[in-house]
Write an enzyme that holds these catalytic residues in place. Structure first.
Site, PDB file in Angstrom:
ATOM      1  N   ASP A  38       0.832  -1.205   0.000  1.00 23.43           N
ATOM      2  CA  ASP A  38       0.000   0.000   0.000  1.00 23.43           C
ATOM      3  C   ASP A  38       0.869   1.257   0.000  1.00 23.43           C
ATOM      4  O   ASP A  38       1.988   1.239   0.520  1.00 23.43           O
ATOM      5  CB  ASP A  38      -0.897  -0.030   1.261  1.00 23.43           C
ATOM      6  CG  ASP A  38      -2.058   0.939   1.139  1.00 23.43           C
ATOM      7  OD1 ASP A  38      -2.277   1.493   0.043  1.00 23.43           O
ATOM      8  OD2 ASP A  38      -2.737   1.156   2.154  1.00 23.43           O
ATOM      9  N   GLY A  39       0.313   2.329  -0.561  1.00 27.06           N
ATOM     10  CA  GLY A  39       0.989   3.634  -0.482  1.00 27.06           C
ATOM     11  C   GLY A  39       1.591   4.107  -1.788  1.00 27.06           C
ATOM     12  O   GLY A  39       2.298   5.114  -1.809  1.00 27.06           O
ATOM     13  N   GLY A  41       0.066   5.446  -4.363  1.00 29.78           N
ATOM     14  CA  GLY A  41      -0.525   6.741  -4.747  1.00 29.78           C
ATOM     15  C   GLY A  41       0.103   7.879  -3.949  1.00 29.78           C
ATOM     16  O   GLY A  41       0.476   8.917  -4.511  1.00 29.78           O
ATOM     17  N   ARG A  42       0.263   7.675  -2.637  1.00 29.58           N
ATOM     18  CA  ARG A  42       0.847   8.727  -1.787  1.00 29.58           C
ATOM     19  C   ARG A  42       2.309   8.981  -2.142  1.00 29.58           C
ATOM     20  O   ARG A  42       2.789  10.103  -2.132  1.00 29.58           O
ATOM     21  CB  ARG A  42       0.719   8.343  -0.300  1.00 29.58           C
ATOM     22  CG  ARG A  42      -0.634   8.721   0.277  1.00 29.58           C
ATOM     23  CD  ARG A  42      -0.913   8.017   1.562  1.00 29.58           C
ATOM     24  NE  ARG A  42      -1.310   6.631   1.310  1.00 29.58           N
ATOM     25  CZ  ARG A  42      -1.411   5.703   2.249  1.00 29.58           C
ATOM     26  NH1 ARG A  42      -1.115   6.010   3.505  1.00 29.58           N
ATOM     27  NH2 ARG A  42      -1.801   4.484   1.943  1.00 29.58           N
ATOM     28  N   HIS A  55       2.643   3.171  -8.859  1.00 30.42           N
ATOM     29  CA  HIS A  55       2.468   1.735  -9.141  1.00 30.42           C
ATOM     30  C   HIS A  55       3.695   1.189  -9.891  1.00 30.42           C
ATOM     31  O   HIS A  55       4.129   0.067  -9.664  1.00 30.42           O
ATOM     32  CB  HIS A  55       1.204   1.501  -9.966  1.00 30.42           C
ATOM     33  CG  HIS A  55      -0.057   1.888  -9.243  1.00 30.42           C
ATOM     34  ND1 HIS A  55      -0.273   1.585  -7.925  1.00 30.42           N
ATOM     35  CD2 HIS A  55      -1.166   2.574  -9.658  1.00 30.42           C
ATOM     36  CE1 HIS A  55      -1.466   2.048  -7.552  1.00 30.42           C
ATOM     37  NE2 HIS A  55      -2.016   2.657  -8.585  1.00 30.42           N
ATOM     38  N   GLU A  85     -12.055  -4.941  -5.089  1.00 24.33           N
ATOM     39  CA  GLU A  85     -12.595  -3.585  -4.924  1.00 24.33           C
ATOM     40  C   GLU A  85     -11.849  -2.554  -5.806  1.00 24.33           C
ATOM     41  O   GLU A  85     -12.338  -1.458  -6.025  1.00 24.33           O
ATOM     42  CB  GLU A  85     -12.489  -3.133  -3.450  1.00 24.33           C
ATOM     43  CG  GLU A  85     -13.476  -3.813  -2.506  1.00 24.33           C
ATOM     44  CD  GLU A  85     -13.192  -5.300  -2.301  1.00 24.33           C
ATOM     45  OE1 GLU A  85     -12.001  -5.661  -2.159  1.00 24.33           O
ATOM     46  OE2 GLU A  85     -14.135  -6.109  -2.312  1.00 24.33           O
ATOM     47  N   TRP A  87     -11.512  -2.366  -8.849  1.00 25.97           N
ATOM     48  CA  TRP A  87     -12.200  -2.004 -10.114  1.00 25.97           C
ATOM     49  C   TRP A  87     -12.890  -0.662  -9.984  1.00 25.97           C
ATOM     50  O   TRP A  87     -13.244  -0.047 -10.993  1.00 25.97           O
ATOM     51  CB  TRP A  87     -13.236  -3.073 -10.490  1.00 25.97           C
ATOM     52  CG  TRP A  87     -12.646  -4.426 -10.768  1.00 25.97           C
ATOM     53  CD1 TRP A  87     -12.702  -5.510  -9.946  1.00 25.97           C
ATOM     54  CD2 TRP A  87     -11.916  -4.835 -11.934  1.00 25.97           C
ATOM     55  NE1 TRP A  87     -12.045  -6.572 -10.526  1.00 25.97           N
ATOM     56  CE2 TRP A  87     -11.564  -6.191 -11.745  1.00 25.97           C
ATOM     57  CE3 TRP A  87     -11.532  -4.200 -13.119  1.00 25.97           C
ATOM     58  CZ2 TRP A  87     -10.837  -6.919 -12.697  1.00 25.97           C
ATOM     59  CZ3 TRP A  87     -10.812  -4.927 -14.064  1.00 25.97           C
ATOM     60  CH2 TRP A  87     -10.476  -6.260 -13.853  1.00 25.97           C
ATOM     61  N   ARG A  89     -11.639   2.039  -9.139  1.00 30.00           N
ATOM     62  CA  ARG A  89     -10.716   3.141  -9.456  1.00 30.00           C
ATOM     63  C   ARG A  89     -10.939   3.629 -10.897  1.00 30.00           C
ATOM     64  O   ARG A  89     -11.541   2.922 -11.707  1.00 30.00           O
ATOM     65  CB  ARG A  89      -9.281   2.659  -9.276  1.00 30.00           C
ATOM     66  CG  ARG A  89      -9.017   2.324  -7.827  1.00 30.00           C
ATOM     67  CD  ARG A  89      -7.573   2.058  -7.556  1.00 30.00           C
ATOM     68  NE  ARG A  89      -7.414   1.821  -6.137  1.00 30.00           N
ATOM     69  CZ  ARG A  89      -6.309   1.999  -5.448  1.00 30.00           C
ATOM     70  NH1 ARG A  89      -5.228   2.412  -6.067  1.00 30.00           N
ATOM     71  NH2 ARG A  89      -6.270   1.762  -4.157  1.00 30.00           N
ATOM     72  N   LEU A 149      11.395 -20.059  -4.336  1.00 28.04           N
ATOM     73  CA  LEU A 149      10.269 -19.272  -3.832  1.00 28.04           C
ATOM     74  C   LEU A 149       9.042 -19.406  -4.723  1.00 28.04           C
ATOM     75  O   LEU A 149       9.156 -19.371  -5.952  1.00 28.04           O
ATOM     76  CB  LEU A 149      10.687 -17.791  -3.791  1.00 28.04           C
ATOM     77  CG  LEU A 149       9.575 -16.816  -3.413  1.00 28.04           C
ATOM     78  CD1 LEU A 149       9.362 -16.812  -1.906  1.00 28.04           C
ATOM     79  CD2 LEU A 149       9.889 -15.404  -3.893  1.00 28.04           C
ATOM     80  N   ARG A 212      -5.347  -2.030   8.608  1.00 30.24           N
ATOM     81  CA  ARG A 212      -6.525  -2.855   8.321  1.00 30.24           C
ATOM     82  C   ARG A 212      -6.151  -3.955   7.339  1.00 30.24           C
ATOM     83  O   ARG A 212      -5.070  -3.940   6.760  1.00 30.24           O
ATOM     84  CB  ARG A 212      -7.689  -2.002   7.817  1.00 30.24           C
ATOM     85  CG  ARG A 212      -7.353  -1.125   6.670  1.00 30.24           C
ATOM     86  CD  ARG A 212      -8.554  -0.333   6.145  1.00 30.24           C
ATOM     87  NE  ARG A 212      -8.087   0.503   5.058  1.00 30.24           N
ATOM     88  CZ  ARG A 212      -7.675   1.743   5.197  1.00 30.24           C
ATOM     89  NH1 ARG A 212      -7.724   2.343   6.367  1.00 30.24           N
ATOM     90  NH2 ARG A 212      -7.202   2.417   4.167  1.00 30.24           N
TER      91      ARG A 212
HETATM   92  C1  FPP Z   1      -2.251   0.181  -3.252  1.00 23.26           C
HETATM   93  O1  FPP Z   1      -1.687   1.472  -3.203  1.00 23.26           O
HETATM   94  C2  FPP Z   1      -1.625  -0.575  -4.312  1.00 23.26           C
HETATM   95  C3  FPP Z   1      -2.294  -1.175  -5.335  1.00 23.26           C
HETATM   96  C4  FPP Z   1      -3.756  -1.141  -5.479  1.00 23.26           C
HETATM   97  C5  FPP Z   1      -1.567  -1.861  -6.405  1.00 23.26           C
HETATM   98  C6  FPP Z   1      -0.353  -2.574  -5.992  1.00 23.26           C
HETATM   99  C7  FPP Z   1       0.410  -2.951  -7.174  1.00 23.26           C
HETATM  100  C8  FPP Z   1       1.760  -2.933  -7.246  1.00 23.26           C
HETATM  101  C9  FPP Z   1       2.632  -2.557  -6.134  1.00 23.26           C
HETATM  102  C10 FPP Z   1       2.464  -3.362  -8.470  1.00 23.26           C
HETATM  103  C11 FPP Z   1       2.189  -4.799  -8.720  1.00 23.26           C
HETATM  104  C12 FPP Z   1       3.149  -5.387  -9.612  1.00 23.26           C
HETATM  105  C13 FPP Z   1       2.933  -6.495 -10.313  1.00 23.26           C
HETATM  106  C14 FPP Z   1       4.063  -7.120 -10.953  1.00 23.26           C
HETATM  107  C15 FPP Z   1       1.614  -7.097 -10.484  1.00 23.26           C
HETATM  108  P1  FPP Z   1      -2.637   2.727  -3.401  1.00 23.26           P
HETATM  109  O2  FPP Z   1      -2.704   3.027  -4.843  1.00 23.26           O
HETATM  110  O3  FPP Z   1      -3.962   2.469  -2.751  1.00 23.26           O
HETATM  111  O4  FPP Z   1      -1.846   3.833  -2.621  1.00 23.26           O
HETATM  112  P2  FPP Z   1      -2.471   5.046  -1.798  1.00 23.26           P
HETATM  113  O5  FPP Z   1      -3.237   4.440  -0.636  1.00 23.26           O
HETATM  114  O6  FPP Z   1      -1.277   5.816  -1.345  1.00 23.26           O
HETATM  115  O7  FPP Z   1      -3.359   5.805  -2.726  1.00 23.26           O
END
Ligand code: FPP
Length: 265
Positions: A38-39, A41-42, A55, A85, A87, A89, A149, A212
């Protein structure tokens, strides 16, 4: 034996981190680590970049953490890459996220193969775009014999949807006399989940300071150790994974019982 990792920028740091890894390997390693990444976007917002830049950087973190997890002899690394969930976005962001498996595997599949990593996926495949399915299926096929792995992507995954789906299959088996209600136990139910061939996560990591579970592996994490960090996923580094595993090794897991010392009192 682990390959000495060349990940840190000064010789002193390199030595310290390799010592920490050596120490970790002397103690029980979490067999299955699951991460809520997570994070992104921030991270992007802090740099005045579009969310998708976060991302993209997050995808680079996936590579780093996969390589270290493999070195640490972790058996399974489940990464929450797209939830049922997500989708909701904006279409542009959803399309971008759906393109990441293809980009990631397009660049790193040879390295994953070389490092003996096996790729798998959990989640509802039916709604994934063709290009996403094709990239993931190709990686699954090319790595199915690998014994290192297990890199398990949770894509269009939701814990509640998984449980509902399991109940539907279980109910059908009861209806068709393949199962009786008396036979339903924890382990019987687990066999109806998408994680049927995996052990439950021993350690769950969530980045970005949110506390959470966001519909992630709700059944499987009943006794999982939780580890939260304020670090945003694109900034999550090998050092944090090492910290999380060290913290895990300090915990006493009792599964509702008592440990040996407490039982004697
Ligand atoms: C949540 O951060 C992150 C996601 C919804 C996407 C996670 C995906 C990746 C890290 C890349 C995946 C890579 C592969 C190879 C599939 P957020 O966008 O909700 O961040 P925010 O809470 O700061 O807005």
């Amino acid at each position: 034996m682990f390959k000495k990792l060349k990940l840190w920028n000064t010789p002193e740091k390199q030595t310290t981190m390799n010592e920490r890894v050596t120490r970790i390997l002397d103690h029980p390693i979490p067999e299955h680590v699951a991460i809520i990444m997570d994070g992104n976007g921030r991270w992007a917002k802090k740099r005045a970049l579009p969310r998708v830049a976060g991302h993209h950087e997050g995808m680079r973190t996936v590579r780093k953490i996969t390589m270290l997890a493999n070195q640490l002899n972790i058996k399974t690394l489940t990464l929450y890459a797209f939830s049922t969930e997500n989708w909701k976005r904006p279409k542009f962001e959803v399309d971008y996220l759906m393109g990441l498996p293809e980009e990631f595997l397009g660049s790193f599949l040879p390295e994953l193969i070389e490092e003996n990593v096996k790729v798998t996926m959990i989640g509802d495949r039916s709604r994934l775009p063709q290009k996403t399915k094709r990239a993931v299926d190709d990686a699954i096929r090319k790595t199915e014999e690998n014994t290192g792995l297990n890199l398990n992507f949770a894509l269009n995954y939701g814990g509640r949807a998984e449980i509902i789906d399991a109940i539907k299959h279980l109910a059908a088996d009861i209806k068709n006399d393949r199962l009786t209600p008396d036979e339903i136990t924890d382990s019987c139910f687990s066999r109806y989940l998408m994680t049927q061939s995996l052990s439950d996560p021993d350690l769950l990591i969530r980045t970005s300071g949110e506390l959470r579970l966001s519909n992630f592996m709700l059944w499987q994490i009943a006794y999982t150790e939780l580890w939260f960090t304020d670090v945003l996923w694109p900034d999550f580094s090998e050092t944090q994974l090492i910290e999380a595993v060290e913290a895990f090794q300090q915990r006493t897991r009792r599964y509702g019982g008592l440990n040996e010392e407490e039982s004697k009192r």
